[in-house]
Design a protein around this motif. Structure first.
Motif, PDB file in Angstrom:
ATOM      1  N   GLU A  19       0.853  -1.314  -0.058  1.00 39.75           N
ATOM      2  CA  GLU A  19       0.022   0.005   0.064  1.00 39.75           C
ATOM      3  C   GLU A  19       0.932   0.981   0.013  1.00 39.75           C
ATOM      4  O   GLU A  19       0.394   2.364  -0.067  1.00 39.75           O
ATOM      5  CB  GLU A  19      -1.007   0.078   1.200  1.00 39.75           C
ATOM      6  CG  GLU A  19      -2.136  -1.062   1.045  1.00 39.75           C
ATOM      7  CD  GLU A  19      -3.013  -0.815   0.050  1.00 39.75           C
ATOM      8  OE1 GLU A  19      -3.627   0.063  -0.212  1.00 39.75           O
ATOM      9  OE2 GLU A  19      -3.265  -1.776  -0.589  1.00 39.75           O
ATOM     10  N   GLY A  20       2.402   1.077   0.068  1.00 40.08           N
ATOM     11  CA  GLY A  20       3.020   2.213   0.061  1.00 40.08           C
ATOM     12  C   GLY A  20       3.270   2.901   1.274  1.00 40.08           C
ATOM     13  O   GLY A  20       3.889   4.178   1.330  1.00 40.08           O
ATOM     14  N   PHE A  21       3.060   2.724   2.455  1.00 38.79           N
ATOM     15  CA  PHE A  21       3.184   3.198   3.700  1.00 38.79           C
ATOM     16  C   PHE A  21       4.673   3.165   3.924  1.00 38.79           C
ATOM     17  O   PHE A  21       5.140   2.276   3.765  1.00 38.79           O
ATOM     18  CB  PHE A  21       2.383   2.406   4.887  1.00 38.79           C
ATOM     19  CG  PHE A  21       0.803   2.569   4.851  1.00 38.79           C
ATOM     20  CD1 PHE A  21       0.414   3.703   4.907  1.00 38.79           C
ATOM     21  CD2 PHE A  21       0.146   1.481   4.402  1.00 38.79           C
ATOM     22  CE1 PHE A  21      -1.138   4.164   4.821  1.00 38.79           C
ATOM     23  CE2 PHE A  21      -1.340   1.604   4.248  1.00 38.79           C
ATOM     24  CZ  PHE A  21      -1.784   3.028   4.438  1.00 38.79           C
ATOM     25  N   HIS A  22       5.211   4.146   4.364  1.00 38.65           N
ATOM     26  CA  HIS A  22       6.497   4.595   4.742  1.00 38.65           C
ATOM     27  C   HIS A  22       6.715   3.904   6.253  1.00 38.65           C
ATOM     28  O   HIS A  22       6.012   4.163   6.995  1.00 38.65           O
ATOM     29  CB  HIS A  22       6.954   5.879   4.722  1.00 38.65           C
ATOM     30  CG  HIS A  22       8.324   5.997   5.442  1.00 38.65           C
ATOM     31  ND1 HIS A  22       9.432   5.908   4.697  1.00 38.65           N
ATOM     32  CD2 HIS A  22       8.695   6.560   6.456  1.00 38.65           C
ATOM     33  CE1 HIS A  22      10.391   5.927   5.411  1.00 38.65           C
ATOM     34  NE2 HIS A  22      10.059   6.439   6.554  1.00 38.65           N
ATOM     35  N   VAL A  23       7.690   3.071   6.360  1.00 35.89           N
ATOM     36  CA  VAL A  23       7.683   2.292   7.575  1.00 35.89           C
ATOM     37  C   VAL A  23       9.201   2.410   8.031  1.00 35.89           C
ATOM     38  O   VAL A  23      10.007   1.910   6.834  1.00 35.89           O
ATOM     39  CB  VAL A  23       7.239   0.796   7.629  1.00 35.89           C
ATOM     40  CG1 VAL A  23       7.576   0.381   9.112  1.00 35.89           C
ATOM     41  CG2 VAL A  23       5.870   0.881   7.328  1.00 35.89           C
ATOM     42  N   ASP A  24       9.829   3.023   9.074  1.00 34.02           N
ATOM     43  CA  ASP A  24      11.257   2.939   9.538  1.00 34.02           C
ATOM     44  C   ASP A  24      11.716   1.700   9.990  1.00 34.02           C
ATOM     45  O   ASP A  24      12.593   0.990   9.798  1.00 34.02           O
ATOM     46  CB  ASP A  24      11.737   4.263  10.212  1.00 34.02           C
ATOM     47  CG  ASP A  24      11.181   5.479   9.401  1.00 34.02           C
ATOM     48  OD1 ASP A  24      11.768   5.557   8.429  1.00 34.02           O
ATOM     49  OD2 ASP A  24      10.487   6.281   9.936  1.00 34.02           O
ATOM     50  N   GLU A  25      10.767   1.192  10.923  1.00 37.12           N
ATOM     51  CA  GLU A  25      11.133  -0.217  11.534  1.00 37.12           C
ATOM     52  C   GLU A  25       9.858  -1.099  11.847  1.00 37.12           C
ATOM     53  O   GLU A  25       8.600  -0.449  12.274  1.00 37.12           O
ATOM     54  CB  GLU A  25      11.632   0.222  12.971  1.00 37.12           C
ATOM     55  CG  GLU A  25      13.101   0.572  13.133  1.00 37.12           C
ATOM     56  CD  GLU A  25      13.630   0.986  14.504  1.00 37.12           C
ATOM     57  OE1 GLU A  25      13.551  -0.172  15.195  1.00 37.12           O
ATOM     58  OE2 GLU A  25      14.179   2.065  14.769  1.00 37.12           O
ATOM     59  N   ARG A  26       9.958  -2.244  11.424  1.00 33.99           N
ATOM     60  CA  ARG A  26       8.846  -3.148  11.622  1.00 33.99           C
ATOM     61  C   ARG A  26       9.106  -4.062  13.138  1.00 33.99           C
ATOM     62  O   ARG A  26      10.192  -4.710  12.997  1.00 33.99           O
ATOM     63  CB  ARG A  26       8.864  -4.242  10.377  1.00 33.99           C
ATOM     64  CG  ARG A  26       8.471  -3.533   9.300  1.00 33.99           C
ATOM     65  CD  ARG A  26       8.420  -4.642   8.286  1.00 33.99           C
ATOM     66  NE  ARG A  26       8.311  -3.670   6.791  1.00 33.99           N
ATOM     67  CZ  ARG A  26       9.380  -3.072   6.261  1.00 33.99           C
ATOM     68  NH1 ARG A  26      10.406  -3.363   6.872  1.00 33.99           N
ATOM     69  NH2 ARG A  26       9.262  -2.675   4.959  1.00 33.99           N
ATOM     70  N   LEU A  27       8.194  -4.146  13.981  1.00 33.56           N
ATOM     71  CA  LEU A  27       8.687  -4.726  15.234  1.00 33.56           C
ATOM     72  C   LEU A  27       7.474  -5.744  15.516  1.00 33.56           C
ATOM     73  O   LEU A  27       6.376  -5.589  15.216  1.00 33.56           O
ATOM     74  CB  LEU A  27       8.517  -3.627  16.372  1.00 33.56           C
ATOM     75  CG  LEU A  27       9.536  -2.493  16.192  1.00 33.56           C
ATOM     76  CD1 LEU A  27       9.433  -1.537  17.307  1.00 33.56           C
ATOM     77  CD2 LEU A  27      11.067  -3.099  16.307  1.00 33.56           C
TER      78      LEU A  27
END
Length: 96
Positions: A19-27
């Protein structure tokens, strides 16, 4: 500002990326102590953690789905999530 996506479900991570969401960190596990003012937290947190995110100056976006009963408890794909209307909705909470 850091954007965190909190989920242990591969389908949710794939959905966010597609969906193009900018994510810096996946936890997979969230420690509210990492939140700094201006951070964004995306996921499905309990209300007490939402209140803590907000108290620390962060914004919370809840991953919402219209999930039928027969789909509960199953791993969902990104496509399943789109079918069930996955979206991120902003919420704020405070502890009284």
């Amino acid at each position: 500002m850091t954007t965190y996506f909190i989920s242990r479900h591969p389908g949710a991570v794939a959905w966010a990326e597609s969906e193009g969401f900018h994510v810096d960190e996946r936890l997979a596990h969230f420690d509210v102590d990492i939140v700094q003012p201006g951070d964004r937290v995306l996921g499905t947190l309990p209300i007490n953690l939402v209140a803590e995110v907000n108290a620390r100056g962060g914004d919370y976006f809840h991953l919402t789905l219209e999930l039928p009963a027969d789909a509960r408890g199953k791993e969902l794909t990104a496509e399943n999530m789109r079918t069930y209307g996955a979206r991120l909705e902003g919420y704020s909470a405070q502890k009284n």
